[in-house]
Design a protein around this motif. Sequence first.
Motif, PDB file in Angstrom:
ATOM      1  N   VAL A 102       0.843  -1.208   0.000  1.00  0.00           N
ATOM      2  CA  VAL A 102       0.000   0.000   0.000  1.00  0.00           C
ATOM      3  C   VAL A 102       0.876   1.255   0.000  1.00  0.00           C
ATOM      4  O   VAL A 102       0.592   2.218  -0.722  1.00  0.00           O
ATOM      5  N   ARG A 103       1.950   1.222   0.781  1.00  0.00           N
ATOM      6  CA  ARG A 103       2.839   2.392   0.819  1.00  0.00           C
ATOM      7  C   ARG A 103       3.460   2.628  -0.553  1.00  0.00           C
ATOM      8  O   ARG A 103       3.558   3.755  -1.026  1.00  0.00           O
ATOM      9  N   PHE A 104       3.876   1.549  -1.192  1.00  0.00           N
ATOM     10  CA  PHE A 104       4.458   1.640  -2.537  1.00  0.00           C
ATOM     11  C   PHE A 104       3.422   2.201  -3.516  1.00  0.00           C
ATOM     12  O   PHE A 104       3.718   3.061  -4.343  1.00  0.00           O
ATOM     13  N   TYR A 105       2.206   1.690  -3.379  1.00  0.00           N
ATOM     14  CA  TYR A 105       1.088   2.106  -4.255  1.00  0.00           C
ATOM     15  C   TYR A 105       0.816   3.606  -4.119  1.00  0.00           C
ATOM     16  O   TYR A 105       0.767   4.342  -5.114  1.00  0.00           O
ATOM     17  N   LEU A 106       0.691   4.051  -2.870  1.00  0.00           N
ATOM     18  CA  LEU A 106       0.382   5.463  -2.636  1.00  0.00           C
ATOM     19  C   LEU A 106       1.561   6.361  -3.042  1.00  0.00           C
ATOM     20  O   LEU A 106       1.366   7.425  -3.641  1.00  0.00           O
ATOM     21  N   ALA A 107       2.771   5.887  -2.740  1.00  0.00           N
ATOM     22  CA  ALA A 107       3.956   6.673  -3.099  1.00  0.00           C
ATOM     23  C   ALA A 107       4.080   6.801  -4.617  1.00  0.00           C
ATOM     24  O   ALA A 107       4.396   7.877  -5.136  1.00  0.00           O
ATOM     25  N   ALA A 108       3.814   5.691  -5.319  1.00  0.00           N
ATOM     26  CA  ALA A 108       3.908   5.714  -6.785  1.00  0.00           C
ATOM     27  C   ALA A 108       2.886   6.686  -7.366  1.00  0.00           C
ATOM     28  O   ALA A 108       3.197   7.479  -8.268  1.00  0.00           O
ATOM     29  N   LEU A 109       1.668   6.644  -6.834  1.00  0.00           N
ATOM     30  CA  LEU A 109       0.631   7.557  -7.324  1.00  0.00           C
ATOM     31  C   LEU A 109       1.027   9.011  -7.048  1.00  0.00           C
ATOM     32  O   LEU A 109       0.907   9.875  -7.917  1.00  0.00           O
ATOM     33  N   PHE A 110       1.516   9.258  -5.823  1.00  0.00           N
ATOM     34  CA  PHE A 110       1.903  10.613  -5.424  1.00  0.00           C
ATOM     35  C   PHE A 110       3.016  11.131  -6.348  1.00  0.00           C
ATOM     36  O   PHE A 110       2.941  12.247  -6.871  1.00  0.00           O
ATOM     37  N   ALA A 111       4.023  10.288  -6.561  1.00  0.00           N
ATOM     38  CA  ALA A 111       5.136  10.699  -7.426  1.00  0.00           C
ATOM     39  C   ALA A 111       4.647  10.917  -8.856  1.00  0.00           C
ATOM     40  O   ALA A 111       5.033  11.894  -9.516  1.00  0.00           O
ATOM     41  N   GLY A 112       3.798  10.036  -9.310  1.00  0.00           N
ATOM     42  CA  GLY A 112       3.255  10.150 -10.671  1.00  0.00           C
ATOM     43  C   GLY A 112       2.493  11.440 -10.862  1.00  0.00           C
ATOM     44  O   GLY A 112       2.668  12.146 -11.872  1.00  0.00           O
ATOM     45  N   VAL A 113       1.651  11.769  -9.890  1.00  0.00           N
ATOM     46  CA  VAL A 113       0.840  12.996  -9.973  1.00  0.00           C
ATOM     47  C   VAL A 113       1.771  14.219  -9.975  1.00  0.00           C
ATOM     48  O   VAL A 113       1.633  15.126 -10.807  1.00  0.00           O
ATOM     49  N   ALA A 114       2.746  14.222  -9.059  1.00  0.00           N
ATOM     50  CA  ALA A 114       3.643  15.371  -8.935  1.00  0.00           C
ATOM     51  C   ALA A 114       4.441  15.579 -10.222  1.00  0.00           C
ATOM     52  O   ALA A 114       4.504  16.702 -10.749  1.00  0.00           O
TER      53      ALA A 114
END
Lengths: 249, 479
Positions: free
Chosen positions: B270-282
């Motif tokens: 989940v942490r990887f998932y959220l981090a990937a989304l956050f980085a992708g959005v940024a």
Amino acid sequence: MRLRAKILSGFLILSAMLLVAGVWSIYELSTIGISVQKILDDNYRSVNAAKSMIEALEREDSGILLLLLGKREEGRTIIGSADESFRKAYETARSNITIPGEEEYVDEIMNTYDIYRNLWRQSVVGTAREGDLNWYLRDTHPAFLKAKLAAQRLMTLNDQTMYLTASNLESRAHRATMPGIIAVASAFIFAIIFSFLINLFVVNPIIKLTDGIQHYLDSGSPLEVRIETEDELSDLVSSVETLIARSKQ
Amino acid sequence: MRLHIILRYIGVVLLLNAAFLLISAAISFFNGDSALFPLGYTGLISALFGVFPFIFVPSTEEITNKEGFTIVVSSWLLSCLIGMIPYVLWGGEFTVTNAWFESVSGFTTTGSSILTDIEALPKGLLFWRSATHWIGGVGIIIFVLSVLSSMGKVGMVLYRAEMSPLATANFRFRTTRTLQIIMFVYVGLTVLETMALMLCGMNLFDAITHSFATIATGGFSTKNLSIAYYGSAAVETVIMVFMVLSGINFGLLFVTLLGNMRALLRSTVVRFYLAALFAGVALTAFNIHGTVFSGWLVSLRYAAFQVISIGTSTGFATTDTTLWPPFSQLLILFFTLQCACSGSTSGGIKIDRSVLLWHAIKKRITKVEHPHAVVKAKIDMVAIDEDTLEASLLYIILYIGIVFVSSLIICGMGVDIMTAFSASAATMGNVGPGFGLVGSTGNFNHIPEMGKWILTGDMLLGRLEIFGLLLFFLLKKWK
């Protein structure tokens, strides 16, 4: 469930599939017939009326040109008969309003025609207007074009609606034929499943029972036939078992 | 293999489809639209085919793995087949190929469409289209098993055949309890999103259909412009929140709901998932700012929606991403391949396998440094066995290989490379839109007929996690 009910249910299901598809195809086909009639009634009459109005307007325009040339009698005769034709066609269009917004188109025809009519109702022969091409080009011809355009717009509206209705008919024809195709395909698959299950739960147990009886007759060993279902076939097996038991006594 | 037993359990799936078809027909009836007969008749056929095996075939206590597996794959294929009938009967843009494409896209929650004018469809058919997402989202068999909880050992075999092995790791309950949890989260999220969307001004019909498509991470909208039609930041925010939630393992969501928030936050996946989304959005917002949109806020809004939509394999759109710079397009393509967590409704390779890949790389590096060391890959303090690691890596290789081969075939049909590759990746990952001619505001109508069949094959391979479908065609070789 008893064997009779099972077999009956199979046939009922098969019939239901075909019946519903058949009824729906008939309904869609009859709707197509009604739609064709509707196109003729609603739109084709209006298109014809618009054509007649345009033709009458063109005759009136010719009549005005004759008046300009000083030919009063010929001109007035043509204009009078064209006016009568126009009014008849207009009444047809007025009584056949079937499309949303069509009434405004019909009103527009009468408004523009009234303006045009007021122009040619004035005396021409023997007045300053006789031979005055400027009067024709400045006043009457633009009024004629406006009235003609209004009639053409009514014709276009009805033409477009006819096209749309015809396009819908294509979809309806598709809907009328597809249930038949789907029903036949479904019935075919169902028939295969039905015969597979009949074979498995009716024919196979009978074969098993026959073989079991034969085996009993040949070797005298006890009848060992297992039937999974609880129907007439399982009753038959237990009856045979009872018969064998009684015959032994 | 007992064919009659398989018929009996497939019958249950057909009855489930029939129920949704008849609900859709009822909507058509009340709306007075032209889809009443196509939906009603298909519902009837589905119900009759579903009921019939029950009349003949007695119930059984046990089924073999082979039978369970056949039931699962056949249920998916038959559902897709039944699902296409209303489209074919209705006509319009639906040829047989197009109807099959739309149906498979619906059930596999891909969300790719062949429709050029979605709004021309009657309401009943629009509802059915969204319902296929909702049935397929949680898994057809899972849906059936949760409705009929009294299947005993049969249920267990079917559950094992349907669920991804990676997904089951997060469910530490008995089969029946797990199924209850999945359905509770699934239905709960759908109801909550419907209410939230209605509060944002959406009508009931649109709210339900969009909730079906969001929670199933499908992406079918009832509007030609997808979510861009609403032009509402509130609607977009609600959908984004539920897309993110739908991408998380339902078992973890349930545990969180019971008050154990730490389980969610401590999960590496989940942490990887959220981090990937956050980085992708940024990164995307940074890239499109100044090139596509002038304001930071507007860049962030569109970047967040598109990245989350693709990163969760949903596929809704608020803008045309084919006009974005190549960096953003490539970033979105990465999310098209990866998608979200297993045990959710998401597709793609899945974050879990990405994490496993990362650990395998780390393990290999350590082994190079210390050849005699005994190194175990661990996730959340749990050692990963070699079998799981190998299966995951093999899956990734096979996945990319299939995307490559189908891209190659579609390219061979005269389709440009970007369209072919992104279409293959988007359908294999059950994402929906790609780039090129199949972008977020485009459709798949112009893809050659044979190409559409290949893409539907990709959708099914992706949904059944490759091995599922491949093994089905190799059933004869099973011992």
